[in-house]
Write an enzyme that holds these catalytic residues in place. Structure first.
Site, PDB file in Angstrom:
ATOM      1  N   LYS A 498       0.848  -1.197   0.000  1.00 27.00           N
ATOM      2  CA  LYS A 498       0.000   0.000   0.000  1.00 27.00           C
ATOM      3  C   LYS A 498       0.884   1.248   0.000  1.00 27.00           C
ATOM      4  O   LYS A 498       2.074   1.170   0.337  1.00 27.00           O
ATOM      5  CB  LYS A 498      -0.889  -0.027   1.242  1.00 27.00           C
ATOM      6  CG  LYS A 498      -0.100  -0.043   2.534  1.00 27.00           C
ATOM      7  CD  LYS A 498      -0.973  -0.300   3.753  1.00 27.00           C
ATOM      8  CE  LYS A 498      -0.101  -0.307   4.999  1.00 27.00           C
ATOM      9  NZ  LYS A 498      -0.831  -0.769   6.178  1.00 27.00           N
ATOM     10  N   TYR A 723      14.705  32.080   3.686  1.00 24.75           N
ATOM     11  CA  TYR A 723      13.482  32.797   4.077  1.00 24.75           C
ATOM     12  C   TYR A 723      13.476  33.160   5.557  1.00 24.75           C
ATOM     13  O   TYR A 723      13.941  32.368   6.390  1.00 24.75           O
ATOM     14  CB  TYR A 723      12.256  31.915   3.825  1.00 24.75           C
ATOM     15  CG  TYR A 723      11.873  31.820   2.374  1.00 24.75           C
ATOM     16  CD1 TYR A 723      11.456  32.945   1.666  1.00 24.75           C
ATOM     17  CD2 TYR A 723      11.906  30.596   1.732  1.00 24.75           C
ATOM     18  CE1 TYR A 723      11.094  32.842   0.338  1.00 24.75           C
ATOM     19  CE2 TYR A 723      11.545  30.476   0.401  1.00 24.75           C
ATOM     20  CZ  TYR A 723      11.141  31.604  -0.298  1.00 24.75           C
ATOM     21  OH  TYR A 723      10.783  31.504  -1.599  1.00 24.75           O
TER      22      TYR A 723
HETATM   23  C1  LIG Z   1      -0.045  -1.497   7.044  1.00 25.22           C
HETATM   24  C2  LIG Z   1      -0.588  -2.697   7.644  1.00 25.22           C
HETATM   25  C3  LIG Z   1       0.250  -3.746   8.059  1.00 25.22           C
HETATM   26  C4  LIG Z   1       1.747  -3.657   8.044  1.00 25.22           C
HETATM   27  O1  LIG Z   1       2.219  -2.953   9.147  1.00 25.22           O
HETATM   28  P1  LIG Z   1       3.785  -2.753   9.424  1.00 25.22           P
HETATM   29  O2  LIG Z   1       3.876  -2.136  10.733  1.00 25.22           O
HETATM   30  O3  LIG Z   1       4.256  -1.865   8.330  1.00 25.22           O
HETATM   31  O4  LIG Z   1       4.381  -4.091   9.332  1.00 25.22           O
HETATM   32  C5  LIG Z   1      -0.329  -4.914   8.499  1.00 25.22           C
HETATM   33  N1  LIG Z   1      -1.672  -5.034   8.549  1.00 25.22           N
HETATM   34  C6  LIG Z   1      -2.507  -4.045   8.183  1.00 25.22           C
HETATM   35  C7  LIG Z   1      -3.970  -4.248   8.292  1.00 25.22           C
HETATM   36  C8  LIG Z   1      -2.002  -2.841   7.724  1.00 25.22           C
HETATM   37  O5  LIG Z   1      -2.832  -1.860   7.371  1.00 25.22           O
END
Ligand SMILES: *Cc1c(COP(=O)(O)O)cnc(C)c1O
Length: 828
Positions: A498, A723
């Site tokens: 993701k 700035y």
């Molecule tokens: C993003 C996510 C993970 C992974 O989490 P990490 O801490 O990056 O390993 C696992 N499960 C769900 C439902 C997530 O949204």
């Protein structure tokens, strides 16, 4: 490239032999151990090696389909009849068989072999010796860093033919391995580069590791080593006492006694190496000033001297030594092209590897593949044979067009059976405005150094601003394997890709993961999944936040929804019914304490479970929940409660289904800290990208964020920088401008010393406020110039450090690096 009949192979391996329809005088040319690295399936023998993660036997039918007809296996496949045309040789241990074959091939080498081992620098020493000596000798060497139990036999196979010298490297990671490599390599000459911590985990001491490495040279005639480290010098002397191996040591002047002393004098970016030989004072200059390169060059020099190969021509060749790019670079090119740069090697083995990489990265079978190839350096082959062989490789890999550069390749133009153009030099091509010659194709640039293909690459490469994120696909795979070693065999693994794979890219990452046979990918929204499907990714994909308007598209692209509420369920059910699908996989999210998405009402859940259990349209593929605080021991009791709650709730779902249902709970930190909660699957996220919660797994960041200095400014006392005039200059300062700002994701909290960057070996603070597109650094005490590389994040400035400076977590830094920062992928 020498052929071996299947009969001969059978008798060398002494295995049980099952004949197929092929004639027994059928000849083998290639040895393959990896289903990706197939060049010419019909004349390939595939050794099905059982690795820790891949079992080569799994690929037999895929390879058979690709045309492979000869297999060495440790058990015949169950559906043996389906492979009617293939030959199988059954042996007890396929790795041993591969080594046996290599040993037989080695017997036929009629040239001496030089072996290089040590903790660091093996590949550089090997490649530099090749560069330095290739005009004097016909040399065959192992490709890249093929130096393992598998790499050495494969190298030996590829080194067959006539030559004056063979160079191989040997690497080990645990006791017992060197004995085997020594038996295969049987070196006459040896170099021990150094002994450091690499692969120390399997050795009880450095001494033990050195002892193991020295076994390589037990029957060598000469061993070159560095004497500066006293214990190494002593252990080497002791080991070879009274043996006929000649020891030749070198050291840096003023430190130790040695057979050869080098005087080192650094001059800017160069180093002068002086020494006395045969009573005469000499020197060579190398275009490097770092310790590792100096050591590597001294090893080469010492060997060359003691072998009597030194000359004034050779002395000048040291000045042209290049950094060894062991990686194939993948870049975005102009006019919709992709560009694969590989211009430091030009032998036939490396061409094979590069062609495979090109195939892997070509986005569809419709995309044209062009190879730009210079004259090949390949000692020991008549050029007509060499170019005929190259033609064969290009045809096999379905290359659409060849552009040949150089006098020799042009002379043999008639052997090429594909559309081709020839130029006598790179300059001649450059004069033809190459930017008009390429569009929408995958271009492989493969040339010997003297052809300066980097000039061509500079034109073909898409110009974007100098700030880029370099992603190492090798590190990604290493990290994946580090986590895989934490989970039980049989436990599935889902990878969270993701948010643009935590900032590191979509399709390229997914392709690498697909090849690694991960079980699931997870994206946040449907569009991300559709992009992957369009790129040809076939791994099951779950969409974490499915939106009702995208359900039809999801079904069309076979994306599986996370069903977290009755509403989502009903809407998806309707979409599935109207698409007339059956047994469509869905995933049920349970609320156990995070208070985000998920079912929390038991009645709702039971009802849903019953409804799906009794219909044919949908199938509950998995049930899962998310832990709120796996990385904090303070909340471990809470985590355990969440687990218990999950197990109970999941049972309500699982017990109502006809099919087995996968249960999963753990994220990255959970995998590290709660191995007992793995169940049937785990979900790996941040750990894959290089951040671990504990020291239980060792991972490295996959991304390196770099830019280059645009300009250097001298700023007088009393002036200010940037700035709001925040950067006050009390004493005259030197300031560097870097073209990266908060619009790139470089957090504004890094302003005024809050953040630091790394340049030319120094860590320097940000001065003034971070601007939208620019940041200024205080480089008063550092030697820098415009164009120098700056690291914002990588091995010097660690991601977790950066996150701490900004008062946030690594996730936010990674996902905040904006899309305009180009991602560049590399694979060794
Ligand atoms: C993003 C996510 C993970 C992974 O989490 P990490 O801490 O990056 O390993 C696992 N499960 C769900 C439902 C997530 O949204």
């Amino acid at each position: 490239m020498s052929d071996l009949s299947i009969k001969e192979l059978g008798s060398i391996l002494n295995g049980t032999y099952q004949k197929g329809a092929l004639a027994s005088d059928f000849n083998i040319r290639n040895v393959a151990i990896d289903s990706r690295t197939l060049v010419d399936p019909v004349v390939t023998v595939f050794f099905a090696l059982a690795g820790e993660r891949h079992d080569g036997h799994q690929y037999v039918s895929e390879l058979y389909e690709k045309g492979v007809r000869c297999f060495v296996v440790s058990h015949f496949p169950a559906e043996f009849e389906e492979f009617g045309q293939a030959h199988f040789i059954e042996v007890k241990d396929t790795l041993e068989a591969l080594q046996k074959l290599a040993s037989d091939v080695r017997n036929h080498f009629d040239f001496p072999v030089l072996a290089v081992t040590g903790s660091n620098g093996k590949t550089v020493v090997k490649e530099w010796l090749f560069d330095l000596l290739q005009d004097q000798f016909r040399i065959r060497r192992s490709p890249r860093s093929y130096n393992s139990q598998v790499g050495v036999p494969v190298s030996i196979w590829s080194m067959q033919g006539e030559a004056d010298l063979g160079i191989l490297e040997a690497g080990i990671s645990k006791p017992g391995e060197m004995r085997k490599l020594a038996g295969l390599i049987r070196p006459e000459l040896g170099i021990l580069t150094n002994i450091g911590d690499a692969h120390q985990e399997n050795f009880s001491s450095l001494e033990e590791k050195l002892e193991e490495k020295l076994q390589l040279f037990e029957n060598a005639r000469l061993l070159v080593f560095r004497a500066d480290t006293t214990w190494i010098a002593q252990q080497v002397a002791k080991k070879f006492k009274g043996v006929s191996t000649r020891l030749f040591s070198w050291a840096i002047e003023g430190q130790q006694e040695a057979d050869l002393l080098f005087g080192i004098e650094k001059q800017g970016q160069k180093t002068r190496i002086g020494f006395a030989w045969d009573g005469i004072q000499h020197q060579v200059v190398i275009p490097f000033c770092d310790e590792a390169s100096i050591e590597d060059a001294c090893h080469c020099l010492a060997l060359i001297l003691v072998q009597g190969w030194f000359s004034s021509v050779l002395a000048t060749a040291f000045e042209d030594l290049q950094p060894i790019a062991m990686r194939l670079e993948l870049k975005e090119g102009i006019n919709g092209c992709i560009l694969i740069n590989d211009f430091y090697n030009s032998d036939i083995n490396s061409l094979e590897i590069a062609l495979q990489f090109q195939e892997q990265q070509t986005s569809s079978s419709r995309q044209h593949k062009t190879v730009v190839l210079s004259d090949m350096r390949q000692s020991g082959f008549p050029p007509d044979q060499l170019y005929a062989e190259i033609n064969r490789l290009l045809m096999l890999n379905k290359v659409s067009r060849l552009i040949g550069i150089g006098e020799t390749i042009g002379k043999f133009r008639s052997v090429f059976q594909l559309p081709s153009q020839f130029f006598s030099s790179t300059q001649e091509l450059l004069d033809k405005h190459p930017d008009n010659l390429f569009a929408d194709e995958a271009i492989l640039l493969k040339g010997a150094r003297e052809f300066c293909f980097e000039d061509l690459a500079a034109i073909l490469q898409k110009k974007y601003h100098q700030t880029r994120l370099e992603i190492s696909l090798n590190t990604l795979v290493e990290n994946l394997n580090a986590f895989r070693s934490q989970i039980k065999p049989g436990t599935k693994i889902m990878i969270m890709v993701k948010a643009f794979s935590y900032g590191s890219g979509t399709v390229e990452i997914a392709r690498a993961l697909e090849y690694q046979k991960v079980d699931y990918l997870a994206v946040a929204v449907a569009d991300e999944g559709i992009e992957l499907r369009r790129a040809g990714i076939t791994v099951p994909i779950i969409v974490m936040n499915p939106e009702a308007h995208s359900f039809d598209a999801m079904i069309a692209y076979h994306l599986e929804p996370n069903v977290y509420s009755v509403e989502v369920f009903k809407a998806f059910y309707r979409a599935a019914q109207s698409a007339a699908v059956s047994d469509y996989p869905i995933h049920i999210k349970l609320e156990t304490g995070m208070h985000r998405l998920g079912f929390s009402k038991l009645e709702e859940l039971k009802h849903l479970a019953e409804e799906v259990g009794g219909n044919d349209t949908l199938r509950i593929q998995s049930v899962f929940s998310h832990l709120a605080a796996t990385d904090e021991s303070l909340h471990d009791d809470f985590t355990k409660e969440q687990y218990t709650r999950f197990v109970d709730l999941a049972e309500e779902v699982v017990s109502r289904q006809k099919n087995p249902v996968i249960r999963h709970l753990l994220n990255s930190a959970g995998i590290e800290r709660f191995p007992e909660f793995q169940m049937e699957m785990v979900r790996l996220g941040i750990g894959l990208y290089g951040v671990a919660a504990t020291s239980a797994v060792s991972v490295r960041p996959v991304a390196r964020w770099v830019s280059t200095i645009s300009q250097i400014k001298e700023v007088d006392e009393g002036e200010t920088v940037g700035y709001g005039r925040k950067g006050e200059v009390a004493n005259p300062k030197k300031v560097a401008v870097v073209p990266v700002g908060y619009a790139d994701g470089y957090d504004r909290r890094f302003s005024n010393g809050g953040g630091k960057m790394w340049v030319n070996g120094c860590v320097v603070p940000v001065i003034g406020n971070v601007c939208m597109d620019m940041t200024m650094l205080d480089v008063t005490d550092v030697e820098v110039k415009a164009g120098d590389l700056v690291e914002l994040m990588g091995s010097h400035i660690h991601l977790t450090e950066l996150a701490a400076w900004a008062g946030t977590i690594p996730y936010e830094i990674l996902t905040g690096i904006s899309q305009r920062v180009k991602r560049i992928y590399s694979q060794e």
